[in-house]
Enzyme design. Sequence first.
Site, PDB file in Angstrom:
ATOM      1  N   ASP A  94     -54.323  21.405 -23.064  1.00  0.00           N
ATOM      2  CA  ASP A  94     -53.136  21.776 -22.005  1.00  0.00           C
ATOM      3  C   ASP A  94     -53.418  21.750 -20.252  1.00  0.00           C
ATOM      4  O   ASP A  94     -54.004  22.217 -20.392  1.00  0.00           O
ATOM      5  CB  ASP A  94     -53.307  22.953 -23.336  1.00  0.00           C
ATOM      6  CG  ASP A  94     -51.833  24.080 -22.699  1.00  0.00           C
ATOM      7  OD1 ASP A  94     -50.948  23.448 -22.098  1.00  0.00           O
ATOM      8  OD2 ASP A  94     -51.619  24.631 -23.792  1.00  0.00           O
TER       9      ASP A  94
ATOM     10  N   SER B 210     -47.604  22.059 -21.861  1.00  0.00           N
ATOM     11  CA  SER B 210     -47.435  22.469 -23.233  1.00  0.00           C
ATOM     12  C   SER B 210     -46.201  22.955 -23.693  1.00  0.00           C
ATOM     13  O   SER B 210     -45.322  21.436 -24.364  1.00  0.00           O
ATOM     14  CB  SER B 210     -48.258  23.929 -23.201  1.00  0.00           C
ATOM     15  OG  SER B 210     -48.513  24.210 -24.765  1.00  0.00           O
TER      16      SER B 210
END
Length: 295
Positions: free
Chosen positions: A190, A44
Site C-alpha cells: 500500500d 489505496s
Amino acid sequence: MTRRGLVLGCGGTLGLTWSVAALHSLRRELDWDPASAEVVVGTSGGAELAAILAAGFDLDDVLAARLGDPGAPALLLEHFAAGPSGVPPLPRPGFAAPGLLRARARGRVDGTAAAAGLLPIGTGDASWLLRLGEALAPSVRHPNLMLVAADRRTGKRVPLREPLGHAIAASWAIPGWFPPVTVGGREYIDGGVVSPTSADLLVPFGLDEVVVVAPMTSSGPVPARGIDRVERVLRRPMTRRLDAEVAVLRETGTRVRRVEPTAEALAVMGPNFMDRRRVPATLEAALRTTVTGER
C-alpha cells in the site's frame, strides 16, 4: 482555463466512501468535473476511486452504487458488495515489508512506515480489485493516471497503471491485511504506508491548482476518546507528510486546495476505516460537512 490535478488519498473502505461525497461537494463548489483533471493520482482506496473515475463513471453513479441503489451501474454495485469485511483474516508468518526498516535508517520513510513494515504478511483476498481492474481497463483512456504503491524492498513510491487490476491491488495492499502484490517482477505494498497522498508527484506537471482529497489527514487537532485515539496517532504523521508535500507544490507556484474530514465526520467514521457497516452514515456525514480550503 485552469489546469487542475486531482489527488485521492488513502483511507480504506470508509476513506473511499468519504471521498466520493467530498468530490460531490467539490463539483458543486468549483463547477468542475473531477474526472476532467489533467492528472489523477490515487493511493489505496483512492486508487480504486481514481480508476473508476478514469473509466468514465459519473460521480452520481458512483454515489448511487455506494448507497446500494439498484438503479446504479451493475459493475459498481457488484464491486462494492464484494469488498473486504472490517476484520482482517489471520496473517501468515513473516514481515510485510522488512525493507522499510532499512529505508527508515536511510531517512527515506518515517517511523510509522517502518513500523507498518513489521506487521505480518496479510492473507486477504484482493480478487475483487483484480476483477474491477480487468473490467475497467478497456474504458480507461486518461493519459495521466497514477496509482501509487510502495516498493516492498526499498519503500520507494512507484506510480503504477498496468495491468490495471494489479496496480489497484498493489496500491491497496495494506500490511497485515493483504499480501504484497507483484507487478513487473517487483513486490509492492500500500502506497499509503509511505505517504497518504503522494501529492508531490504532481510537481513536474506545472499545474495551476491541485485538489487534494485526503481522508487520513486533518486540518487541525481532532479530539478523540477511547479507541479513537489510536486512529489519531496515525493521522498526525500523515498530516505532517501532506503538509510537506503541499509546501513543495506551493514553492513551484501551484495552488493547493485541501479537502479533509471534519471532527464530526471522523466521529461518524470511527477508528476502523474498513468497517462497512458505517458506509451509509459516512456518506451522509461527508455530504453534510465537507468543506474545502487552501490551507
